[in-house]
Motif scaffolding. Structure first.
Motif, PDB file in Angstrom:
ATOM      1  N   VAL A  90      42.430  84.802 -19.700  1.00 55.07           N
ATOM      2  CA  VAL A  90      41.986  83.479 -20.130  1.00 55.07           C
ATOM      3  C   VAL A  90      41.424  82.721 -18.932  1.00 55.07           C
ATOM      4  CG1 VAL A  90      44.318  82.561 -19.792  1.00 55.07           C
ATOM      5  CG2 VAL A  90      42.737  81.350 -21.309  1.00 55.07           C
ATOM      6  N   ALA A  91      40.455  81.865 -19.177  1.00 49.61           N
ATOM      7  CA  ALA A  91      39.929  80.977 -18.141  1.00 49.61           C
ATOM      8  C   ALA A  91      40.921  79.853 -17.889  1.00 49.61           C
ATOM      9  CB  ALA A  91      38.582  80.402 -18.575  1.00 49.61           C
ATOM     10  N   THR A  92      41.148  79.529 -16.621  1.00 47.08           N
ATOM     11  CA  THR A  92      42.184  78.557 -16.293  1.00 47.08           C
ATOM     12  C   THR A  92      41.761  77.110 -16.535  1.00 47.08           C
ATOM     13  OG1 THR A  92      41.554  78.382 -13.950  1.00 47.08           O
ATOM     14  CG2 THR A  92      43.164  80.096 -14.547  1.00 47.08           C
ATOM     15  N   ASN A  93      40.517  76.901 -16.961  1.00 48.76           N
ATOM     16  CA  ASN A  93      40.120  75.530 -17.317  1.00 48.76           C
ATOM     17  C   ASN A  93      40.450  75.215 -18.776  1.00 48.76           C
ATOM     18  OD1 ASN A  93      38.180  77.126 -18.543  1.00 48.76           O
ATOM     19  ND2 ASN A  93      36.445  75.820 -17.959  1.00 48.76           N
ATOM     20  N   ARG A  94      41.045  76.156 -19.478  1.00 50.87           N
ATOM     21  CA  ARG A  94      41.422  75.923 -20.869  1.00 50.87           C
ATOM     22  C   ARG A  94      42.834  75.354 -20.952  1.00 50.87           C
ATOM     23  NH1 ARG A  94      39.003  81.022 -24.420  1.00 50.87           N
ATOM     24  NH2 ARG A  94      36.840  80.736 -23.751  1.00 50.87           N
ATOM     25  N   PRO A  95      43.053  74.362 -21.789  1.00 54.62           N
ATOM     26  CA  PRO A  95      44.409  73.820 -21.941  1.00 54.62           C
ATOM     27  C   PRO A  95      45.379  74.923 -22.374  1.00 54.62           C
ATOM     28  CG  PRO A  95      42.788  72.390 -23.009  1.00 54.62           C
ATOM     29  CD  PRO A  95      42.065  73.643 -22.620  1.00 54.62           C
ATOM     30  N   GLY A  96      46.560  74.927 -21.767  1.00 56.35           N
ATOM     31  CA  GLY A  96      47.566  75.914 -22.133  1.00 56.35           C
ATOM     32  C   GLY A  96      47.287  77.310 -21.627  1.00 56.35           C
ATOM     33  N   PRO A 155      48.110  72.738 -12.129  1.00 54.95           N
ATOM     34  CA  PRO A 155      47.631  71.991 -13.298  1.00 54.95           C
ATOM     35  C   PRO A 155      46.110  71.859 -13.366  1.00 54.95           C
ATOM     36  CG  PRO A 155      49.524  70.877 -12.326  1.00 54.95           C
ATOM     37  CD  PRO A 155      49.109  71.956 -11.360  1.00 54.95           C
ATOM     38  N   ARG A 156      45.434  72.025 -12.237  1.00 54.13           N
ATOM     39  CA  ARG A 156      43.967  71.980 -12.226  1.00 54.13           C
ATOM     40  C   ARG A 156      43.341  73.347 -12.483  1.00 54.13           C
ATOM     41  NH1 ARG A 156      41.751  67.464  -8.050  1.00 54.13           N
ATOM     42  NH2 ARG A 156      43.615  66.160  -7.940  1.00 54.13           N
ATOM     43  N   ALA A 172      40.304  79.283  -6.304  1.00 54.17           N
ATOM     44  CA  ALA A 172      39.639  78.259  -7.098  1.00 54.17           C
ATOM     45  C   ALA A 172      38.257  78.763  -7.494  1.00 54.17           C
ATOM     46  CB  ALA A 172      39.506  76.958  -6.298  1.00 54.17           C
ATOM     47  N   PRO A 173      37.659  78.204  -8.550  1.00 48.87           N
ATOM     48  CA  PRO A 173      36.279  78.568  -8.858  1.00 48.87           C
ATOM     49  C   PRO A 173      35.360  78.189  -7.697  1.00 48.87           C
ATOM     50  CG  PRO A 173      37.285  77.375 -10.687  1.00 48.87           C
ATOM     51  CD  PRO A 173      38.216  77.248  -9.519  1.00 48.87           C
ATOM     52  N   ASP A 179      36.909  70.250  -4.013  1.00 46.40           N
ATOM     53  CA  ASP A 179      38.092  69.680  -4.643  1.00 46.40           C
ATOM     54  C   ASP A 179      39.350  70.419  -4.188  1.00 46.40           C
ATOM     55  OD1 ASP A 179      39.365  67.885  -6.661  1.00 46.40           O
ATOM     56  OD2 ASP A 179      39.820  69.781  -7.649  1.00 46.40           O
ATOM     57  N   ALA A 180      39.286  71.748  -4.151  1.00 44.88           N
ATOM     58  CA  ALA A 180      40.447  72.538  -3.732  1.00 44.88           C
ATOM     59  C   ALA A 180      40.790  72.264  -2.271  1.00 44.88           C
ATOM     60  CB  ALA A 180      40.165  74.027  -3.951  1.00 44.88           C
ATOM     61  N   LEU A 181      39.778  72.167  -1.418  1.00 46.36           N
ATOM     62  CA  LEU A 181      40.030  71.880  -0.005  1.00 46.36           C
ATOM     63  C   LEU A 181      40.639  70.485   0.154  1.00 46.36           C
ATOM     64  CD1 LEU A 181      39.825  72.657   2.967  1.00 46.36           C
ATOM     65  CD2 LEU A 181      37.465  71.822   2.956  1.00 46.36           C
ATOM     66  N   GLY A 182      40.183  69.533  -0.659  1.00 55.63           N
ATOM     67  CA  GLY A 182      40.774  68.202  -0.612  1.00 55.63           C
ATOM     68  C   GLY A 182      42.249  68.224  -0.957  1.00 55.63           C
TER      69      GLY A 182
END
Length: 238
Positions: A90-96, A155-156, A172-173, A179-182
Motif C-alpha cells: 500500500v502507498a503510505t499516503n493513504r489513510p490507514g 504519521p506522515r 520518504a518519497p 519536509d523529511a529533512l525539516g
C-alpha cells in the motif's frame, strides 16, 4: 510520488510462542533473526529494504521493486515463518496504510510509486562518548531521536529505521525530501549530526547513495547535509 510499503504480519505468532514451552526466548529470538534475514535477502535482491517493527510485523520499502519480486518476498517469509503470513502492499499516503492485514495471503493495492529518498542520520561524537562514558547515555540519546521520528514521521507516511550504533534511516518519497529533512532537523534541535541523503528509484540504491553522501560530509567537514541524487549532487551547508 509516494512511498510504497509492504506491511508483513505473522498471524498467530503470539500463540505460537506460547506453545513452545517456557524455555523459549532463545528459540523465539533465533527464529525472528532467521525470518528477518530471509526477508532482507529477498528484498535486497530486487532493490527493496526491510524495516522491523515488532518482531511479528515488518515493513518492506518497495519503491521500484517489480510485482513478481514483491510476491517472492512474501513467499520467502512464508517459508521461514512458523505461522501463516499476511502481506499488504500500500502507498503510505493513504489513510490507514499501517493497518495490519488479518487474513493469510498477499494483497496489492493500486499504486503509482516513484523515486525514494533515504536520509541517513549519523550523530556526531557518539562513538567517542561511548568509549569515555560508557554506552548507556549515548544509546539513550539515539533512542530519543528514533522515538521522536517514529512519533512525528510515521504519521506522515515516512518510515524510520534504527540501523544500530548512532545511525538512523528515514525513508520518504523523493518529492518530500525538504519536509523529511525539516522533521529530522527539528527532532535533532541543537544536537550534532550529519545527514547523508540518497535519492534513487529503489531503497537499496538510495541507501547506497546516502552512504556515499555521508562519506563526502566526513571528508569535507564543512557541511552537515549532502544530497546524492542519481548523479546530481547538491551540497547543503548548515
Amino acid at each position: 510520488m509516494v512511498l510504497l510499503a509492504g506491511v508483513i504480519v505473522l498471524i498467530g505468532y503470539r500463540e505460537w510462542t506460547e506453545e513452545i514451552g517456557y524455555d523459549r526466548e532463545w528459540i523465539i529470538q533465533k527464529r525472528q533473526s532467521a525470518i528477518y534475514l530471509a526477508a532482507m535477502d529477498a528484498a535486497a535482491a530486487s532493490g527493496g529494504y526491510i524495516v522491523p517493527f515488532s518482531h511479528d510485523i515488518m515493513v518492506a520499502v518497495l519503491n521500484g521493486v517489480p510485482r513478481e519480486n514483491i510476491e517472492e518476498i512474501y513467499r520467502v517469509v512464508s517459508r521461514e515463518s512458523p505461522v501463516p503470513v499476511a502481506m499488504r502492499v500500500v502507498a503510505t499516503n493513504r489513510p490507514g496504510w499501517d493497518r495490519v492485514p488479518i487474513e493469510p495471503g498477499i494483497t496489492i493495492d493500486d499504486y503509482d510509486d516513484g523515486g525514494v529518498a533515504a536520509l541517513h542520520i549519523d550523530l556526531d561524537m557518539v562513538s567517542n562518548e561511548r568509549r569515555r562514558k560508557g554506552f548507556l547515555q549515548p544509546f539513550a540519546e539515539v533512542m530519543r531521536l528514533y522515538i521522536r521520528l517514529v512519533e512525528d514521521a510515521l504519521p506522515r507516511g515516512y518510515i524510520p529505521s534504527y540501523l544500530g550504533g548512532d545511525n538512523i534511516i528515514l525513508f520518504a518519497p523523493e518529492e518530500n525530501i525538504d519536509d523529511a529533512l525539516g522533521l529530522v532537523m527539528e527532532a535533532m534541535g541543537d544536537g550534532r549530526y550529519k545527514v547523508g541523503i540518497g535519492v534513487d528509484d529503489n531503497p537499496r540504491a538510495a541507501l547506497a547513495r546516502a552512504a556515499h553522501a555521508l562519506s563526502v560530509i566526513r571528508s569535507a567537514r564543512s557541511c552537515r547535509v549532502y544530497v546524492d541524487k542519481r548523479g546530481e549532487e547538491t551540497v547543503t551547508c548548515r
